[in-house]
Write an enzyme that holds these catalytic residues in place. Structure first.
Site, mmCIF file in Angstrom:
data_model
loop_
_atom_site.group_PDB
_atom_site.id
_atom_site.type_symbol
_atom_site.label_atom_id
_atom_site.label_comp_id
_atom_site.label_asym_id
_atom_site.label_seq_id
_atom_site.Cartn_x
_atom_site.Cartn_y
_atom_site.Cartn_z
ATOM 1 C CE LYS A 261 2.318 -9.567 7.580
ATOM 2 N NZ LYS A 261 1.550 -8.468 8.139
ATOM 3 C CB CYS B 95 -7.539 0.560 3.462
ATOM 4 S SG CYS B 95 -6.040 -0.244 4.098
ATOM 5 C CG HIS C 91 -2.096 -0.930 1.050
ATOM 6 N ND1 HIS C 91 -3.384 -0.515 1.225
ATOM 7 C CD2 HIS C 91 -2.165 -2.240 0.717
ATOM 8 C CE1 HIS C 91 -4.215 -1.520 1.005
ATOM 9 N NE2 HIS C 91 -3.487 -2.583 0.695
ATOM 10 C CD GLU D 263 -1.919 4.280 2.666
ATOM 11 O OE1 GLU D 263 -1.632 4.002 1.480
ATOM 12 O OE2 GLU D 263 -3.076 4.496 3.073
ATOM 13 C CE LYS E 187 5.840 -4.709 18.709
ATOM 14 N NZ LYS E 187 6.596 -5.558 17.748
ATOM 15 C CE LYS F 241 11.076 -6.135 14.451
ATOM 16 N NZ LYS F 241 9.956 -6.679 13.671
ATOM 17 C CB CYS G 298 -3.396 2.037 5.522
ATOM 18 S SG CYS G 298 -2.561 1.112 4.203
ATOM 19 N NE ARG H 168 6.777 2.103 8.471
ATOM 20 C CZ ARG H 168 7.919 1.547 8.897
ATOM 21 N NH1 ARG H 168 8.742 2.211 9.678
ATOM 22 N NH2 ARG H 168 8.237 0.314 8.531
ATOM 23 N NE ARG H 169 9.818 -1.743 4.126
ATOM 24 C CZ ARG H 169 10.179 -2.370 5.237
ATOM 25 N NH1 ARG H 169 9.347 -2.426 6.278
ATOM 26 N NH2 ARG H 169 11.358 -2.955 5.333
#
Length: 605
Positions: free
Chosen positions: A576, A336, A281, A283, A558, A548, A399, A287-288
């Site tokens: 994921k 979306c 998508h 947006e 988060k 991470k 999104c 960002r990436r």
């Protein structure tokens, strides 16, 4: 309305004249043998002028005691009319005239007449047609794109042409008519339009002006970038991009990235080596793209700190963004999920309110449909690798949900949180399907109860804006490819969305694996970064997941965000498969070689 209450059986005769695009309506009423008439650009205005004339000249009442409620709209609060000096006895003892008492109040109504110059200013096309009946104002040029057009209108008086431009045909015609009125008839303009914001303007624009400026920066960059591509590749359904400015004005505006796309990867194409883009998508890719630019700036900081957008605050190991550097996200259509799903039916009916605020589903988390478009409510939160490979649909958060997350954890991601403080969008500009209430709820309102975030994370509330001329609705079928361009790249990438890779099958420079190699390369140039990585070396390798998790404050923020959705009973965030982040790269303290690179990045990667 006042006249209708006094004389309910009055009949207005309406006549129309002038060309279809500039009608002039004449209204007339015959009362007590006398005819009252007036003209204006609409039937309603013409009838209102006639009514005003009748009220001023001939309204009489048989019983003065009933005058107050009937004239309340004009006179305001009821008065004692036995003490009203303006009340005059007429020749007939049964009637009273209120002409003088009412005159000033009626003249103060919005329908009151004004000077020709003022009327010309408010409706130039109409008054030019009054001066020059039948004159034609034509659109002679259309520039820009279908989403952000610029029209030029022209009118000719004698042998002299007059032109005007605008973002709509109506605006362009008004500007051309105004130019003709000013130069040919001497009607000076008292409210000249403001020129479009320029990249060098230091005056703070309005939200609408700034939204238009950001959108045009992204749109013009994309048009220039794709001018030599086939129409099948340049066509898009959603366009997004990021613009950087120095402060809340357009000073030093720089387009950071431009992306397109509106679909996600096919579940069977997931990569255990971080080589595929899961979500294409526009947006999300934007960002990436901004993350890629942050890596560029970190490299610049290592060689020449003063040229970078980062600075090193005292008492902190992490770098932070300079205070005057702001990032603004543009998306050509509402994201979306929660920001869009309820907007389709209410944008026109209630642009500033939610007609059904308590209806089930408001604010709920939603997931995208694999290899398709649209979203569905979350009904499960755990995905497994073998389940997806066996045919289960891949679930990707909408999104709207991702933008809400970026307002809490920042746009830099977990990996870069080891090196820099969180970075947030200052402005989010939405083109079509913009609904202030739904967008604010989706991005801000549904998690406003979130408190106690670990430092340096905050709950950011970006400025939500739109553009004055929303893009037209695009064809239903979405392209199969996404376009990615980052500031400094010699050329753009074309990603095959269903596979999450470039057309030749190689990974994108925005893939997890490529970002991981860039992170490791940074670690070899800085002792503090190097010591961080060395703590996670196992058998000569470092796993992506371990670094991470090293950003502990990011992980806490988060988890708090995801818990806030559950507390509000809006659903559980879908994660994921763990296997996606378990890939490793070798690290021996020297700069790693990224075998995924096909061309050098702007700074040598």
């Amino acid at each position: 309305m006042v006249l209708n209450e006094i004389k309910p059986n009055i009949v207005y005769d309406i006549a129309a004249s002038g060309p279809p695009h500039a009608r002039i309506y004449a209204a007339s009423v015959t009362l007590n043998g006398k005819t009252y008439s007036a003209e204006d650009t609409t039937k309603k205005k013409a009838k209102a002028k006639v009514a005003q004339m009748i009220l001023l000249c001939s309204v009489q009442l048989k019983d003065p005691s009933v005058k107050a409620p009937l004239m309340e709209e004009i006179m305001g609060e009821a008065e004692d009319f036995s003490k009203d000096l303006s009340e005059v006895v007429c020749s007939s003892e049964d009637f009273y005239s209120f002409e003088t008492a009412v005159t000033d109040k009626v003249k103060a109504l919005p329908m009151a007449s004004v000077s020709n110059a003022e009327q010309a200013k408010n409706n130039p096309v109409f008054y030019l047609n009054r001066l020059k009946p039948g004159i034609k104002i034509e659109i002679v040029k259309e520039e820009g794109s279908p989403h952000l057009p610029i029209y030029t209108a022209r009118v000719v008086i004698g042998d002299q042409p007059f032109e005007g431009t605008g973002s709509s045909k109506k605006q362009a015609k008004n500007e051309a008519a105004q130019a003709a009125l000013q130069k040919a008839f001497g009607l000076e303009r008292t409210n000249p339009p403001k020129p479009p914001s320029a990249a060098t303007s230091s005056e703070k624009p309005t939200e609408a002006e700034f939204g238009d400026f950001i959108a045009r920066q992204i749109e013009s960059t994309y048009l220039e970038m794709m001018k030599n591509e086939q129409p099948s590749l340049s066509r898009y359904k959603v366009l997004a991009g990021v613009v950087m400015t120095q402060g809340p004005t357009s000073d030093g505006a720089t387009v950071i990235c431009v992306t397109t796309g509106s679909k996600c990867i096919n579940g069977g194409q997931l990569s255990m080596e971080g080589e595929a883009l899961n979500d294409c998508h526009a947006e999300v890719l934007a960002r990436r793209g901004l993350v890629s630019y942050l890596y560029d700036q970190l490299n610049i900081f290592n060689s020449n700190p003063s040229d970078s957008i980062f600075e090193s605050p005292s008492g902190s190991q992490n770098l932070k963004l300079k205070s005057d550097v702001l990032f603004h996200l543009y998306v050509s259509s509402a994201p979306c999920g929660d920001a869009r799903i309820f907007t389709l039916n209410e944008s026109l009916a209630s642009p500033l309110e939610d007609l059904h605020p308590n209806r089930q589903g408001r604010g709920a988390l939603r997931t995208k449909i694999e290899s398709g478009e649209g979203t569905v409510p979350v009904n499960e939160s755990i995905q497994t690798w073998d389940g997806i490979l066996s045919g289960e649909r891949l679930l990707t958060m909408s999104c709207s949900d991702k933008l809400a997350r970026w307002n809490v954890v920042g746009i830099q991601g977990s990996l870069l949180s080891n090196l820099i403080d969180p970075i947030y969008f200052h402005t989010i500009v939405v083109g079509s399907l913009f609904h202030q209430v739904h967008l604010r709820r989706a991005l801000i309102g549904r998690i406003e109860h979130l408190q106690g975030l670990p430092s340096p994370f905050i709950f950011s509330r970006p400025v939500l804006s739109t553009i004055t001329t929303p893009p037209d609705r695009l064809p239903a079928k979405s392209p199969k490819n996404s376009i990615i361009w980052i500031n400094g790249w010699p050329e753009h990438e074309i990603v095959e969305i269903s596979k999450g890779k470039l057309l030749d099958g190689t990974p994108s420079r925005l893939s997890k694996r490529h970002f991981f190699f860039r992170f490791m390369a940074l670690a070899t140039t800085n002792l503090e970064y190097k010591s961080l990585v060395q703590k996670h070396v196992r058998n000569g390798n470092v796993s992506y997941n371990s670094l991470k998790k090293a950003a502990q404050a990011f992980g806490i923020a988060k988890e708090m965000l995801q818990s806030s959705f559950m507390i509000a009973r809006l659903g559980q965030w879908v994660k994921k498969p763990l296997e996606q982040d378990s890939f490793e790269v070798p690290f021996d303290g020297s700069q790693p070689s990224d075998d995924l690179d096909r061309a050098p990045s702007p700074l040598g990667f």
